[in-house]
Design a protein around this motif. Structure first.
Motif, PDB file in Angstrom:
ATOM      1  N   UNK A  59      -2.450   8.031  20.795  1.00 20.31           N
ATOM      2  CA  UNK A  59      -3.607   7.368  20.186  1.00 20.31           C
ATOM      3  C   UNK A  59      -3.829   7.846  18.755  1.00 20.31           C
ATOM      4  N   UNK A  60      -3.639   9.133  18.526  1.00 19.39           N
ATOM      5  CA  UNK A  60      -3.801   9.671  17.178  1.00 19.39           C
ATOM      6  C   UNK A  60      -2.830   9.018  16.206  1.00 19.39           C
ATOM      7  N   UNK A  61      -1.575   8.899  16.633  1.00 19.63           N
ATOM      8  CA  UNK A  61      -0.560   8.292  15.775  1.00 19.63           C
ATOM      9  C   UNK A  61      -0.896   6.833  15.498  1.00 19.63           C
ATOM     10  N   UNK A  62      -1.300   6.095  16.527  1.00 19.07           N
ATOM     11  CA  UNK A  62      -1.604   4.667  16.355  1.00 19.07           C
ATOM     12  C   UNK A  62      -2.821   4.457  15.453  1.00 19.07           C
ATOM     13  N   UNK A  63      -3.837   5.287  15.628  1.00 21.41           N
ATOM     14  CA  UNK A  63      -4.995   5.173  14.742  1.00 21.41           C
ATOM     15  C   UNK A  63      -4.609   5.527  13.305  1.00 21.41           C
ATOM     16  N   UNK A  64      -3.791   6.565  13.157  1.00 23.27           N
ATOM     17  CA  UNK A  64      -3.385   6.982  11.816  1.00 23.27           C
ATOM     18  C   UNK A  64      -2.629   5.869  11.101  1.00 23.27           C
ATOM     19  N   UNK A  65      -1.648   5.300  11.774  1.00 23.25           N
ATOM     20  CA  UNK A  65      -0.864   4.225  11.167  1.00 23.25           C
ATOM     21  C   UNK A  65      -1.747   3.008  10.911  1.00 23.25           C
ATOM     22  N   UNK A  66      -2.639   2.701  11.846  1.00 25.83           N
ATOM     23  CA  UNK A  66      -3.507   1.537  11.697  1.00 25.83           C
ATOM     24  C   UNK A  66      -4.446   1.651  10.510  1.00 25.83           C
ATOM     25  N   UNK A  67      -5.073   2.828  10.334  1.00 29.71           N
ATOM     26  CA  UNK A  67      -5.962   3.009   9.188  1.00 29.71           C
ATOM     27  C   UNK A  67      -5.198   2.928   7.875  1.00 29.71           C
ATOM     28  N   UNK A  68      -3.975   3.450   7.872  1.00 33.03           N
ATOM     29  CA  UNK A  68      -3.160   3.339   6.663  1.00 33.03           C
ATOM     30  C   UNK A  68      -2.776   1.887   6.385  1.00 33.03           C
ATOM     31  N   UNK A  69      -2.400   1.164   7.441  1.00 30.61           N
ATOM     32  CA  UNK A  69      -1.932  -0.209   7.275  1.00 30.61           C
ATOM     33  C   UNK A  69      -3.043  -1.154   6.841  1.00 30.61           C
ATOM     34  N   UNK A  70      -4.223  -1.048   7.451  1.00 31.08           N
ATOM     35  CA  UNK A  70      -5.284  -1.999   7.124  1.00 31.08           C
ATOM     36  C   UNK A  70      -5.684  -1.865   5.660  1.00 31.08           C
ATOM     37  N   UNK A  71      -5.714  -0.637   5.180  1.00 34.54           N
ATOM     38  CA  UNK A  71      -6.080  -0.409   3.788  1.00 34.54           C
ATOM     39  C   UNK A  71      -4.990  -0.884   2.842  1.00 34.54           C
ATOM     40  N   UNK A  72      -3.747  -0.554   3.170  1.00 31.75           N
ATOM     41  CA  UNK A  72      -2.608  -0.936   2.338  1.00 31.75           C
ATOM     42  C   UNK A  72      -2.478  -2.451   2.225  1.00 31.75           C
ATOM     43  N   UNK A  73      -2.673  -3.151   3.353  1.00 33.64           N
ATOM     44  CA  UNK A  73      -2.382  -4.582   3.409  1.00 33.64           C
ATOM     45  C   UNK A  73      -3.471  -5.461   2.802  1.00 33.64           C
ATOM     46  N   UNK A  74      -4.683  -4.933   2.622  1.00 29.92           N
ATOM     47  CA  UNK A  74      -5.663  -5.736   1.860  1.00 29.92           C
ATOM     48  C   UNK A  74      -5.650  -5.343   0.391  1.00 29.92           C
ATOM     49  N   UNK A  75      -5.410  -4.056   0.103  1.00 21.24           N
ATOM     50  CA  UNK A  75      -5.480  -3.587  -1.285  1.00 21.24           C
ATOM     51  C   UNK A  75      -4.322  -4.115  -2.128  1.00 21.24           C
ATOM     52  N   UNK A  76      -3.131  -4.216  -1.547  1.00 19.42           N
ATOM     53  CA  UNK A  76      -1.965  -4.654  -2.321  1.00 19.42           C
ATOM     54  C   UNK A  76      -2.109  -6.092  -2.837  1.00 19.42           C
ATOM     55  N   UNK A  77      -2.395  -7.069  -1.970  1.00 20.43           N
ATOM     56  CA  UNK A  77      -2.533  -8.431  -2.495  1.00 20.43           C
ATOM     57  C   UNK A  77      -3.744  -8.608  -3.398  1.00 20.43           C
ATOM     58  N   UNK A  78      -4.839  -7.875  -3.099  1.00 21.02           N
ATOM     59  CA  UNK A  78      -6.014  -7.957  -3.967  1.00 21.02           C
ATOM     60  C   UNK A  78      -5.674  -7.475  -5.370  1.00 21.02           C
ATOM     61  N   UNK A  79      -4.956  -6.361  -5.451  1.00 23.32           N
ATOM     62  CA  UNK A  79      -4.571  -5.824  -6.750  1.00 23.32           C
ATOM     63  C   UNK A  79      -3.575  -6.734  -7.462  1.00 23.32           C
ATOM     64  N   UNK A  80      -2.671  -7.336  -6.712  1.00 23.43           N
ATOM     65  CA  UNK A  80      -1.732  -8.293  -7.307  1.00 23.43           C
ATOM     66  C   UNK A  80      -2.472  -9.404  -8.033  1.00 23.43           C
ATOM     67  N   UNK A  81      -3.500  -9.924  -7.368  1.00 27.13           N
ATOM     68  CA  UNK A  81      -4.240 -11.044  -7.945  1.00 27.13           C
ATOM     69  C   UNK A  81      -5.174 -10.630  -9.058  1.00 27.13           C
ATOM     70  N   UNK A  82      -6.138  -9.756  -8.736  1.00 22.59           N
ATOM     71  CA  UNK A  82      -7.192  -9.439  -9.706  1.00 22.59           C
ATOM     72  C   UNK A  82      -6.719  -8.557 -10.838  1.00 22.59           C
ATOM     73  N   UNK A  83      -5.695  -7.732 -10.590  1.00 18.54           N
ATOM     74  CA  UNK A  83      -5.271  -6.780 -11.604  1.00 18.54           C
ATOM     75  C   UNK A  83      -4.146  -7.248 -12.499  1.00 18.54           C
ATOM     76  N   UNK A  84      -3.329  -8.220 -12.043  1.00 26.20           N
ATOM     77  CA  UNK A  84      -2.145  -8.597 -12.807  1.00 26.20           C
ATOM     78  C   UNK A  84      -2.004 -10.121 -12.969  1.00 26.20           C
TER      79      UNK A  84
END
Length: 459
Positions: A59-84
């Motif tokens: 459970x620790x591993x799954x939560x860790x990967x999940x928290x990393x993924x949810x943040x990574x996967x919204x921040x990357x496309x948002x930055x692609x659009x608004x920043x560049x």
């Protein structure tokens, strides 16, 4: 807080994130062993609030990967659009000030984000879905964000581009509000710093990676937006598949009603002093950071006087520097926060580090000055984003309204992003250039440091 790169760099990034998660899991195990001592009175701090038991290793591993993924996967496309990509589109619109267009888009979009964050946070608090109260909203957020990207792709006027980006903002906050509340719902208090570190560091990495990817599509903007749309579409779906399944909320006694959604816009009033110190601290931090971050492409083109190709190359190097320093800082700061049981000192120091980074481009209007800024900003953001969410959870007045109150805390992000473009535009107008935005941004970060240190009940 944004980024870029090629296949080799993405490989390095993936390896770094893998190491980051491994270190985080070790820290969680150590924190669990010491959980009882942290708890003080009330529930054992090493127990998950939703189940009343310790998380197992899987459970620790799954939560860790999940928290990393949810943040990574919204921040990357948002930055692609608004920043560049969208700033480059605005550069090509005849008869339109690129800075004014970008500021207008960010300001209007943030109003949509403000409302969406509070509403979806409140709705997720009171939901009674069989698959859990947070899960459906997280999935829906990714879908809405992808539809917003599709609207931007199909738009040919400034008004429609801005409207499409407003839908993206709604999707982001439909995703974020319930996802961040999971930190309060399901993560033991003794390890929140580490999970917050994973979420925060991945957000910074995602922003930098988004800049890398976006910079690679400056000559093919439509394709870049399609890539962003696809990433967003799967952001929520992948997250809920990775996390341990949320328990059913079908039989949960919901103490809130639909009328409470309207009251969700009313901030807490009892035992809330520290809550407002955290709110003001985050607000001034966001204003200071976004005065620079949202205008990096223009700063390189119009302040450092680089060509489009040089600016794109410089953005990629800046992003790589930020990614490396962010990961290194986050690896240390999140677990260190849990070990020391200190939050606000680390957050305050991070503000000072970013402020120091801004001194260099102020004195050196060159690519080198921006490289130093990117490296120090990465360190500061890695520390800040690693611990800030845990700090915010710790100052919540009422755990039963975590989604709503975290949504209000996120108003600092939203309003800060509304104010920042206006501040940048105002400073440019008053002083005839970009140079003075750096000392103004530094002043905002210093004020934020004061607010954070005024928090009392969190060390």
């Amino acid at each position: 807080m944004m980024g870029n790169g090629n296949n080799d760099r993405r490989g390095d990034l993936a390896e770094g994130v893998g190491d980051r998660v491994g270190e985080g899991i070790k820290a969680m195990a150590s924190a669990d062993e010491a959980g009882g001592a942290v708890a003080g009175q009330g529930m054992d701090a090493s127990l998950a609030p939703d189940t009343g038991r310790r998380l197992n290793s899987k459970e620790k591993v799954r939560f860790a990967i999940g928290f990393a993924m949810v943040s990574l996967l919204w921040a990357a496309p948002f930055s692609m659009g608004s920043g560049v990509l969208l700033p480059q589109i605005f550069n090509t619109l005849h008869g339109v000030s690129a800075e004014a267009a970008l500021g207008t888009m960010n300001s209007i979009g943030c109003v949509f984000a403000l409302v969406a964050n509070i509403v979806f946070g409140a709705l997720s608090d009171m939901s009674r879905f069989r698959v859990g109260k947070r899960t459906p909203w997280i999935v829906l957020g990714g879908i809405i964000g992808a539809l917003g990207f599709l609207m931007v792709i199909q738009s040919h006027t400034l008004v429609m581009i801005i409207f499409g980006w407003c839908i993206v903002q709604v999707g982001i906050n439909c995703l974020i509000a319930p996802a961040v509340a999971v930190l309060s719902d399901r993560i033991p208090e003794s390890t929140r710093g580490t999970y917050s570190a994973l979420y925060g560091a991945s957000q910074v990495v995602g922003q930098q990676l988004g800049t890398v990817i976006g910079s690679s599509f400056l000559t093919n903007i439509r394709t870049g937006l399609v890539v962003g749309m696809i990433i967003f579409l799967f952001s929520g779906i992948l997250t809920v598949l990775i996390w341990p399944r949320e328990k059913s909320a079908a039989n949960t006694v919901v103490e809130r009603t639909w009328a409470d959604v309207g009251r969700s816009f009313i901030p807490p009033t009892k035992n809330s002093r520290d809550f407002y110190m955290a709110l003001l601290g985050r607000f001034t931090f966001i204003v200071g950071c976004y005065m620079i971050q949202g205008y990096q492409l223009y700063i390189l083109q119009k302040y450092c006087h680089l060509s489009d190709d040089q600016a794109a190359s410089t953005l990629k190097v800046m992003a790589l520097l930020s990614v490396i320093t962010t990961i290194l800082a986050a690896v240390v700061s999140g677990p260190l926060s849990d070990f020391l049981q200190k939050r606000k000192v680390i957050v305050a120091i991070s503000c000072l580090i970013i402020a120091l980074g801004m001194v260099f481009p102020f004195l050196m209007p060159t690519a080198t000055g921006m490289y130093i800024y990117a490296a120090l900003a990465g360190i500061g953001n890695g520390c800040y984003m690693s611990v800030d969410q845990a700090l915010n959870v710790d100052v919540l007045p009422n755990a039963k309204e975590a989604g709503k109150d975290l949504g209000i805390l996120n108003l600092a992000n939203t309003i800060g992003q509304v104010i920042a473009p206006g501040c940048t535009t105002l400073v440019i107008g008053l002083f005839g250039g970009y140079r003075m935005i750096f000392p103004v941004a530094i002043a905002c970060l210093l004020v934020g440091t004061v607010f954070i240190m005024m928090i009392r009940k969190v060390k």
